[in-house]
Design a protein around this motif. Structure first.
Motif, PDB file in Angstrom:
ATOM      1  N   ASP A 137      21.680  11.825 -10.905  1.00 40.14           N
ATOM      2  CA  ASP A 137      21.497  10.289 -10.220  1.00 40.14           C
ATOM      3  C   ASP A 137      21.649  10.686  -8.664  1.00 40.14           C
ATOM      4  N   LEU A 138      22.557  11.399  -8.338  1.00 40.02           N
ATOM      5  CA  LEU A 138      22.744  11.753  -6.670  1.00 40.02           C
ATOM      6  C   LEU A 138      21.682  12.690  -6.234  1.00 40.02           C
ATOM      7  N   GLY A 139      21.240  13.442  -6.954  1.00 38.24           N
ATOM      8  CA  GLY A 139      19.715  13.964  -6.386  1.00 38.24           C
ATOM      9  C   GLY A 139      18.702  13.473  -6.100  1.00 38.24           C
ATOM     10  N   GLY A 179       0.799  -1.149  -0.179  1.00 42.11           N
ATOM     11  CA  GLY A 179      -0.011   0.028  -0.017  1.00 42.11           C
ATOM     12  C   GLY A 179       0.936   1.208  -0.038  1.00 42.11           C
ATOM     13  N   ILE A 180       2.078   1.054  -0.270  1.00 41.99           N
ATOM     14  CA  ILE A 180       2.936   2.292  -0.367  1.00 41.99           C
ATOM     15  C   ILE A 180       3.298   2.392  -1.640  1.00 41.99           C
ATOM     16  N   CYS A 181       3.230   3.673  -2.142  1.00 39.59           N
ATOM     17  CA  CYS A 181       3.282   4.353  -3.427  1.00 39.59           C
ATOM     18  C   CYS A 181       4.822   3.640  -3.994  1.00 39.59           C
ATOM     19  N   ARG A 182       4.509   2.991  -5.201  1.00 43.20           N
ATOM     20  CA  ARG A 182       5.815   2.747  -6.032  1.00 43.20           C
ATOM     21  C   ARG A 182       5.751   3.348  -7.321  1.00 43.20           C
ATOM     22  N   TYR A 183       6.807   3.690  -7.921  1.00 47.12           N
ATOM     23  CA  TYR A 183       6.594   4.352  -9.265  1.00 47.12           C
ATOM     24  C   TYR A 183       7.659   4.049 -10.042  1.00 47.12           C
ATOM     25  N   GLY A 184       7.647   4.160 -11.439  1.00 53.51           N
ATOM     26  CA  GLY A 184       8.630   3.852 -12.257  1.00 53.51           C
ATOM     27  C   GLY A 184       9.522   4.775 -12.600  1.00 53.51           C
ATOM     28  N   LYS A 185      11.047   4.361 -12.505  1.00 52.15           N
ATOM     29  CA  LYS A 185      12.015   4.914 -12.666  1.00 52.15           C
ATOM     30  C   LYS A 185      13.368   4.090 -12.969  1.00 52.15           C
ATOM     31  N   MET A 203      14.267  23.559 -12.165  1.00 59.11           N
ATOM     32  CA  MET A 203      14.613  22.292 -12.789  1.00 59.11           C
ATOM     33  C   MET A 203      14.109  21.892 -14.089  1.00 59.11           C
ATOM     34  N   THR A 204      13.002  22.006 -14.240  1.00 61.41           N
ATOM     35  CA  THR A 204      12.353  21.719 -15.503  1.00 61.41           C
ATOM     36  C   THR A 204      12.957  22.353 -16.673  1.00 61.41           C
ATOM     37  N   GLN A 205      13.653  23.712 -16.416  1.00 57.48           N
ATOM     38  CA  GLN A 205      14.121  24.400 -17.315  1.00 57.48           C
ATOM     39  C   GLN A 205      15.420  23.643 -17.894  1.00 57.48           C
ATOM     40  N   LEU A 206      16.362  23.576 -16.550  1.00 54.03           N
ATOM     41  CA  LEU A 206      17.640  22.957 -16.607  1.00 54.03           C
ATOM     42  C   LEU A 206      17.627  21.788 -17.479  1.00 54.03           C
ATOM     43  N   LEU A 207      16.589  20.626 -17.175  1.00 53.00           N
ATOM     44  CA  LEU A 207      16.606  19.550 -17.544  1.00 53.00           C
ATOM     45  C   LEU A 207      16.208  19.399 -19.084  1.00 53.00           C
ATOM     46  N   GLN A 208      15.518  20.422 -19.598  1.00 56.95           N
ATOM     47  CA  GLN A 208      15.328  20.483 -21.114  1.00 56.95           C
ATOM     48  C   GLN A 208      16.355  20.346 -21.910  1.00 56.95           C
ATOM     49  N   HIS A 209      17.675  20.904 -21.377  1.00 50.45           N
ATOM     50  CA  HIS A 209      18.725  21.005 -22.259  1.00 50.45           C
ATOM     51  C   HIS A 209      19.623  19.790 -22.084  1.00 50.45           C
ATOM     52  N   PRO A 210      20.222  19.037 -22.891  1.00 51.86           N
ATOM     53  CA  PRO A 210      21.195  18.254 -22.884  1.00 51.86           C
ATOM     54  C   PRO A 210      21.960  18.461 -21.697  1.00 51.86           C
ATOM     55  N   LEU A 211      22.572  17.401 -20.600  1.00 47.39           N
ATOM     56  CA  LEU A 211      23.104  17.492 -19.522  1.00 47.39           C
ATOM     57  C   LEU A 211      24.469  16.970 -19.989  1.00 47.39           C
ATOM     58  N   SER A 212      25.668  17.621 -19.164  1.00 48.79           N
ATOM     59  CA  SER A 212      26.848  16.790 -19.266  1.00 48.79           C
ATOM     60  C   SER A 212      26.873  15.727 -18.474  1.00 48.79           C
ATOM     61  N   SER A 213      27.869  14.702 -18.688  1.00 48.55           N
ATOM     62  CA  SER A 213      27.816  13.686 -17.675  1.00 48.55           C
ATOM     63  C   SER A 213      28.094  13.924 -16.398  1.00 48.55           C
ATOM     64  N   ALA A 214      28.866  14.873 -16.062  1.00 49.46           N
ATOM     65  CA  ALA A 214      28.981  15.254 -14.783  1.00 49.46           C
ATOM     66  C   ALA A 214      27.599  15.712 -14.151  1.00 49.46           C
ATOM     67  N   LEU A 215      26.820  16.285 -14.781  1.00 49.73           N
ATOM     68  CA  LEU A 215      25.183  16.862 -14.497  1.00 49.73           C
ATOM     69  C   LEU A 215      24.486  15.618 -14.436  1.00 49.73           C
ATOM     70  N   ARG A 268      12.352  11.286 -14.962  1.00 50.92           N
ATOM     71  CA  ARG A 268      12.632  10.503 -13.824  1.00 50.92           C
ATOM     72  C   ARG A 268      12.769  11.653 -12.663  1.00 50.92           C
ATOM     73  N   TYR A 269      13.111  12.841 -13.009  1.00 53.19           N
ATOM     74  CA  TYR A 269      12.959  13.963 -11.882  1.00 53.19           C
ATOM     75  C   TYR A 269      11.422  13.962 -11.419  1.00 53.19           C
ATOM     76  N   ALA A 270      10.684  14.163 -12.383  1.00 56.43           N
ATOM     77  CA  ALA A 270       8.925  14.349 -12.099  1.00 56.43           C
ATOM     78  C   ALA A 270       8.532  13.165 -11.341  1.00 56.43           C
ATOM     79  N   ALA A 271       9.112  12.045 -11.636  1.00 53.03           N
ATOM     80  CA  ALA A 271       8.457  10.842 -10.898  1.00 53.03           C
ATOM     81  C   ALA A 271       9.015  10.794  -9.494  1.00 53.03           C
ATOM     82  N   VAL A 272      10.127  11.233  -9.260  1.00 54.02           N
ATOM     83  CA  VAL A 272      10.655  11.095  -7.914  1.00 54.02           C
ATOM     84  C   VAL A 272      10.042  12.140  -6.962  1.00 54.02           C
TER      85      VAL A 272
END
Ligand code: AVJ
Ligand code: FE
Length: 384
Positions: A148-150, A13-19, A131-143, A28-32
């Motif tokens: 992933d960390l966030g 009964g605990i929410c699970r979500y796809g990611k 964050m939605t603005q930021l994530l619309q652009h391609p991310l460097s591998s560091a980002l 992924r950001y929106a789901a978490v």
């Protein structure tokens, strides 16, 4: 990430979500982020403000802190022109980052009646839109790594929300249920043991076995206990796991579904390392090292039950750096490395761990006297 555990998404009964890491960053950001709000949904504003002890944080604080994490490490650092939401929130929601600045003392997080829950939710929306603005652009591998960390960070706090709300509700004479549908799993028969130098009778101590430990004087016999464990058990008058409530000549158990009778077949949960170790000694067994645990799970995982989805399992291993471990560069070097002293490793995962968050190599860690997180045990015995 590995989404193969927790096959039944609605099991608790605990929410699970796809990611999965194949999903686009924004999805992924929106789901978490949405999952955190869903976890908070059954809670009133009052529930979300109170702190029951220094180790636990108010839900409202978790919601603000995870948001601060994205604001600080993504937006302030990587979104040109980003306008911070508030000049005071960094003080309120920095957890332990010395390199970032001063902060509200951890034991006083429950005194933050302001900002209101509504204001914290507005903070989340402000950061989500940037964050939605930021994530619309391609991310460097560091980002990408930082994302992933966030996201993993927010998932860790989702589990903490549940640990902390259970501790809060356990203090209430009303014993409220967080979710009446939450059910702990009972242990299926699992005759197979660990391989290699180990075997296990059963993977997790049942409540009936823990009851036998109690009635056999397990909490009263110093010979089962480590010295540091015995000291804290005396100091805090331990007689049973923290959420066991005496009732006539039996026990009730407080859990996320409220107060219910002891279930002889349910695995014991919410135990300290010291209790797990004392139980293992009493049972003529021991806790596995984290290497033994990982070897067994990666080589014979299909033969083991309750590895990832009931309770984290204490190991006999200290949370020390692996050879070659280097903390991340910058402020996030404070994420894990500085905690590598005086804590023990737990492996596996729990019923409250977000789906896909954990894996066979995941090292969770807590101080050996802590009891409020969803911990359990898996015994090992030397093969003679
Ligand atoms: C891995 C659960 C011990 O609670 O400090 C949260 C998780 N790290 N924010 C903790 C964590 C940074 C961590 N534990
Ligand atoms: Fe955190």
């Amino acid at each position: 990430s590995n989404g193969s555990h927790n096959a039944d998404p609605s099991a608790n009964g605990i929410c699970r979500y796809g990611k999965t890491s194949k999903d686009a960053p924004l999805g992924r950001y929106a789901a978490v982020r949405a999952a955190s709000l869903q976890l908070a949904a059954p809670l009133s504003a009052e529930d979300q403000c109170v702190q029951s002890m220094p180790d636990a944080s108010p839900t409202k604080w978790h919601l603000g802190h995870t948001t601060w994490f994205f604001e600080t490490f993504f937006l302030e650092a990587h979104l040109p022109g980003y306008k911070s939401f508030s000049s005071t929130f960094p003080y309120l929601f920095n957890s332990y980052y010395e390199t970032i600045g001063p902060r509200q003392p951890r034991p006083r997080r429950g005194l933050l009646t302001r900002p209101t829950l509504e204001e914290v939710l507005a903070y989340r929306r402000h950061v989500d839109s940037a964050m939605t603005q930021l994530l619309q652009h391609p991310l460097s591998s560091a980002l990408m790594d930082l994302l992933d960390l966030g996201l993993n960070h927010e998932e860790q706090h989702q589990e903490l929300i549940l640990s902390d709300i259970l501790h809060l509700f356990a203090q209430s004479p009303l014993h409220p249920a967080y979710d009446p549908r939450f059910r702990r799993k009972t242990t299926e028969a699992s005759p197979q043991g660990l391989v290699g130098t180990l075997r296990t009778g059963r993977p997790l101590g049942h409540e009936s076995e823990w009851l036998a430990f109690i009635t056999d004087g397990g909490y009263k016999n110093p010979l089962h206990w480590l010295s540091d464990g015995w000291a804290v058990a005396q100091q805090e008058s331990w007689t049973a796991p923290i959420y066991w409530v005496p009732a006539d000549d039996t026990w009730m158990i407080m859990d996320l579904d409220g107060l219910h009778p002891l279930d002889p077949d349910a695995p014991v949960t919410h135990i300290s390392y010291f209790e797990a170790n004392a139980f293992a000694t009493w049972a003529n067994a021991r806790l596995p090292t984290e290497q033994e645990w990982e070897f067994a799970v990666t080589t014979r995982g299909e033969a083991l039950r309750e590895v990832f989805d009931v309770a984290w399992q204490w190991t006999a291993s200290a949370y020390s750096p692996y050879p070659g471990f280097r903390p991340a560069a910058g402020a996030n070097s404070e994420y894990n490395g500085k905690f590598m002293s005086g804590q023990m490793v737990l492996r596996g995962g729990a019923a409250t761990t977000p789906r896909g968050h954990t894996r066979a190599t995941y090292r969770n860690f807590y101080h050996p006297q802590k009891q409020w997180m969803l911990s359990g045990l898996r015994l090992a015995r030397d093969v003679d």
